[in-house]
Design an enzyme around this catalytic site. Structure first.
Site, PDB file in Angstrom:
ATOM      1  N   SER A 156       0.807  -1.225   0.000  1.00 44.81           N
ATOM      2  CA  SER A 156       0.000   0.000   0.000  1.00 44.81           C
ATOM      3  C   SER A 156       0.840   1.274   0.000  1.00 44.81           C
ATOM      4  O   SER A 156       0.829   2.065   0.957  1.00 44.81           O
ATOM      5  CB  SER A 156      -0.951  -0.053   1.175  1.00 44.81           C
ATOM      6  OG  SER A 156      -1.695  -1.233   1.074  1.00 44.81           O
ATOM      7  N   ARG A 171       7.432   6.199  -4.373  1.00 41.32           N
ATOM      8  CA  ARG A 171       7.907   6.832  -3.132  1.00 41.32           C
ATOM      9  C   ARG A 171       7.303   6.087  -1.955  1.00 41.32           C
ATOM     10  O   ARG A 171       6.281   5.412  -2.078  1.00 41.32           O
ATOM     11  CB  ARG A 171       7.483   8.308  -3.071  1.00 41.32           C
ATOM     12  CG  ARG A 171       6.001   8.529  -3.080  1.00 41.32           C
ATOM     13  CD  ARG A 171       5.564   9.991  -2.954  1.00 41.32           C
ATOM     14  NE  ARG A 171       4.120  10.074  -3.044  1.00 41.32           N
ATOM     15  CZ  ARG A 171       3.434  10.130  -4.181  1.00 41.32           C
ATOM     16  NH1 ARG A 171       4.071  10.133  -5.334  1.00 41.32           N
ATOM     17  NH2 ARG A 171       2.119  10.170  -4.169  1.00 41.32           N
ATOM     18  N   ASP A 209      -4.003  -1.600  -1.375  1.00 45.24           N
ATOM     19  CA  ASP A 209      -5.093  -1.962  -0.446  1.00 45.24           C
ATOM     20  C   ASP A 209      -6.450  -1.404  -0.880  1.00 45.24           C
ATOM     21  O   ASP A 209      -7.488  -2.010  -0.649  1.00 45.24           O
ATOM     22  CB  ASP A 209      -4.771  -1.547   0.999  1.00 45.24           C
ATOM     23  CG  ASP A 209      -4.340  -0.098   1.149  1.00 45.24           C
ATOM     24  OD1 ASP A 209      -4.203   0.603   0.134  1.00 45.24           O
ATOM     25  OD2 ASP A 209      -4.125   0.345   2.304  1.00 45.24           O
TER      26      ASP A 209
HETATM   27  C1  BGC Z   1      -0.351   5.075   0.163  1.00 45.20           C
HETATM   28  C2  BGC Z   1      -1.432   4.362  -0.617  1.00 45.20           C
HETATM   29  C3  BGC Z   1      -2.298   3.539   0.304  1.00 45.20           C
HETATM   30  C4  BGC Z   1      -2.808   4.396   1.443  1.00 45.20           C
HETATM   31  C5  BGC Z   1      -3.675   3.611   2.426  1.00 45.20           C
HETATM   32  C6  BGC Z   1      -0.947   5.824   1.334  1.00 45.20           C
HETATM   33  O1  BGC Z   1       0.071   6.366   2.117  1.00 45.20           O
HETATM   34  O2  BGC Z   1       0.351   5.978  -0.653  1.00 45.20           O
HETATM   35  O3  BGC Z   1      -0.862   3.539  -1.607  1.00 45.20           O
HETATM   36  O4  BGC Z   1      -3.365   3.001  -0.420  1.00 45.20           O
HETATM   37  O5  BGC Z   1      -1.721   4.958   2.140  1.00 45.20           O
HETATM   38  O6  BGC Z   1      -2.987   2.558   3.000  1.00 45.20           O
END
Ligand code: BGC
Length: 547
Positions: A156, A171, A209
């Protein structure tokens, strides 16, 4: 200035008016469209290569792992072929030092060891047989591919995906910082460590996610149409939605099935409006950003998600405590207060440490409606080591915490409203008698009192939604979405691997909503519950905040 007056002035700075909500929605839609056209925009709008959902009749044992916040989760999901499944999982807190490891392999080796541990615990026989087969076969290819678990990897963080199981890390977010991994294929990084341990596991699908949440919600939500959006409001925040391929103008690197005419897009809305065109910006937001590991990015997330709200509150409180003219957590109040003791803040109180104030205390503040705020005051003692806080102290704490929480909910409504309006579903005849369904997961939306109510209050104020539109929007929790969704996508991926997978070929020709409807009527005709989760086991469960 009195504490009460100062509190009011702070609270006012966190106001996010209806007008600002509307400006936010317009800007969000603009940035969504920009992200569909080119790379390198603030809202990344990442194509996921997921173009369909499974039809619920597949069988098999799949694995899913989930890296994305406080914990690392490993689960195996047995799909029973009748829309039900059994789930076993384990969860372990990610050691802080690995979140900022020097080498990517340190972090990924830890994940692989956890997978091994899980397999030994939950699938010991399979694991043993596999190891034996490996040792007795003369060539490394001697053991068969079908003995290998297909695993969905819920990762995620923002990833430039170029195929169903390939994607380069753009990132880190949420306090992770392992520079060595940036630009690398995270599936390959994990597979490499899995292979070093000779585990019978293939990383078959890479899943955000939010995408998992969207899949799982589509599968479970009653109604003819699937969910239009999967969103996380937890440690971090993000959303994935179903987009028409015709609107996706930027070139796609990998191969995909275009027969559904749709693709799930991972918006990475945590970085909405990094340029601060419309986002509110108090001096505390600014201070938080400057001392974070990723200044200048994830600006929306830093105002919305669980990882950051407690820190904003902490920064406000420290300012007030430092101000000699304001008596917050000082003896002046406590001497005359109803607890008759001296207010003290322990030297090692989290209030003096970056990230030292966990957002969960804001839920306690919001939920405590006792006249003396005794639950919150108790919590201030046990969690923050602020002893004998007065009622005035607790009132100030609660008012400021609520203002930060309310602003977060109203900002969350901006993203939701924008995606609802962009989808055109409110005026789509196919949705005439259907709810506009949104699947959500995450500690904030699950545990922060009235979070959804506050979102709806803001949605009603959005032009183009209003009272009537808001009534048609349904926001429901999709629990375990990331695990179940990842397994479902691993299943699609496994089907894609096999040319003879006729079922998958058929799925490729239908739209998401057709699939879901088929799945439902099948379930109705067999009179089976749509979705049952039986937790076979869970171990190492932690009580830490997590998505
Ligand atoms: C990430 C996402 C993720 C979200 C929730 C963010 O910091 O960049 O990819 O879906 O958090 O977990």
């Amino acid at each position: 200035m009195s504490l009460e007056a100062e509190t009011k002035s702070v609270v006012a700075q966190f106001d996010f008016t209806d007008e600002q909500v509307n400006q936010g929605v317009k800007e969000f839609i603009r940035q969504m469209e920009e992200g569909l056209e080119k790379d390198g925009t603030s809202l990344s709008q990442i194509p996921t290569y997921v173009t369909a959902v499974p039809n619920g009749t597949e069988k098999g044992l799949y694995m899913a792992v989930d890296l994305g916040g406080t914990n690392f989760r490993v689960c195996s999901i047995k799909l029973n072929g009748d829309s039900t499944f059994n789930l076993a999982y384990s969860k372990v807190a990610i050691p802080k030092e690995l979140m900022v490891a020097k080498k990517a392999s340190d972090l990924f080796a830890f994940l692989a060891r956890e997978i091994k541990h899980f397999l030994q615990q939950h699938h010991g026989d399979h694991f043993e047989q596999h190891s034996r087969r490996r040792m007795t076969s003369s060539s490394p290819d001697g053991y068969k591919d079908e003995h290998v678990f297909r695993m969905g990897f819920t990762f995620s963080f923002p990833v430039q995906q170029i195929g169903i199981n390939k994607g380069y890390l753009i990132r880190w977010t949420k306090g992770f910082d392992v520079p060595d991994a940036i630009g690398k294929d995270v599936c390959a990084l994990l597979q490499e460590e899995i292979d070093k341990l000779h585990l019978p596991v293939k990383v078959a699908a890479l899943v955000n996610d939010t995408v998992g949440t969207l899949m799982a919600r589509s599968y479970t939500s009653p109604g003819k149409t699937g969910a239009i959006l999967g969103a996380i409001f937890g440690t971090g925040t993000n959303g994935a939605y179903v987009e028409k391929l015709s609107k996706l103008k930027k070139p796609l690197a990998g191969e995909y099935d275009n027969s559904t005419g749709e693709m799930v897009i991972n918006t990475e809305w945590g970085s909405f409006d990094n340029q601060l065109n419309v986002l509110p910006n108090t001096k505390w937001d600014d201070a938080l950003d400057k001392s974070s590991v990723n200044p200048g990015v994830q600006m929306y997330e830093k105002r919305v998600s669980g990882m950051f709200l407690g820190e904003i509150l902490r920064l406000v409180l420290v300012d007030l405590i430092k101000d000699p003219k304001i008596s917050l957590f000082r003896d002046e109040n406590s001497n005359s207060n109803d607890w008759h003791s001296t207010t003290t803040i322990a030297q090692n109180s989290g209030i003096y440490r970056q990230w030292g104030l966990d957002t969960s205390i804001m839920s306690v503040a919001a939920a405590d409606n006792t006249p003396e705020l005794s639950i919150l005051r108790q919590e201030l003692e046990t969690v923050l080591q602020i002893y004998a806080p007065s009622l005035e102290d607790a009132q100030a704490f609660k008012a400021i915490a609520n203002a930060i929480g309310r602003r977060a909910a109203r900002l969350s409504a901006v993203a939701i409203a924008a995606i609802v309006l962009h989808s055109g579903k409110l005026s789509d005849p196919a949705y005439k008698d259907e709810p506009i369904d949104i699947g959500v997961d995450g500690s904030l939306v699950e545990h922060y009192p009235y979070f959804r109510d506050m979102i709806f209050e803001a949605l009603r104020a959005v032009e183009g939604i209003g009272e009537e539109g808001a009534k048609r929007i349904r926001i429901g929790i999709a629990k375990d979405g990331s695990g179940v969704g990842a397994a479902l996508i691993a299943l699609i991926a496994a089907g894609m691997e096999s040319k003879s997978a006729a079922a998958t070929a058929a799925t490729g020709k239908k739209t998401n909503s057709q699939f879901i409807e088929e799945l439902r009527s099948e379930a109705r005709s067999k009179d089976i519950p749509m979705f049952t989760i039986k937790r076979e086991d869970s171990e190492k469960a932690e009580t830490t905040t997590d998505e």
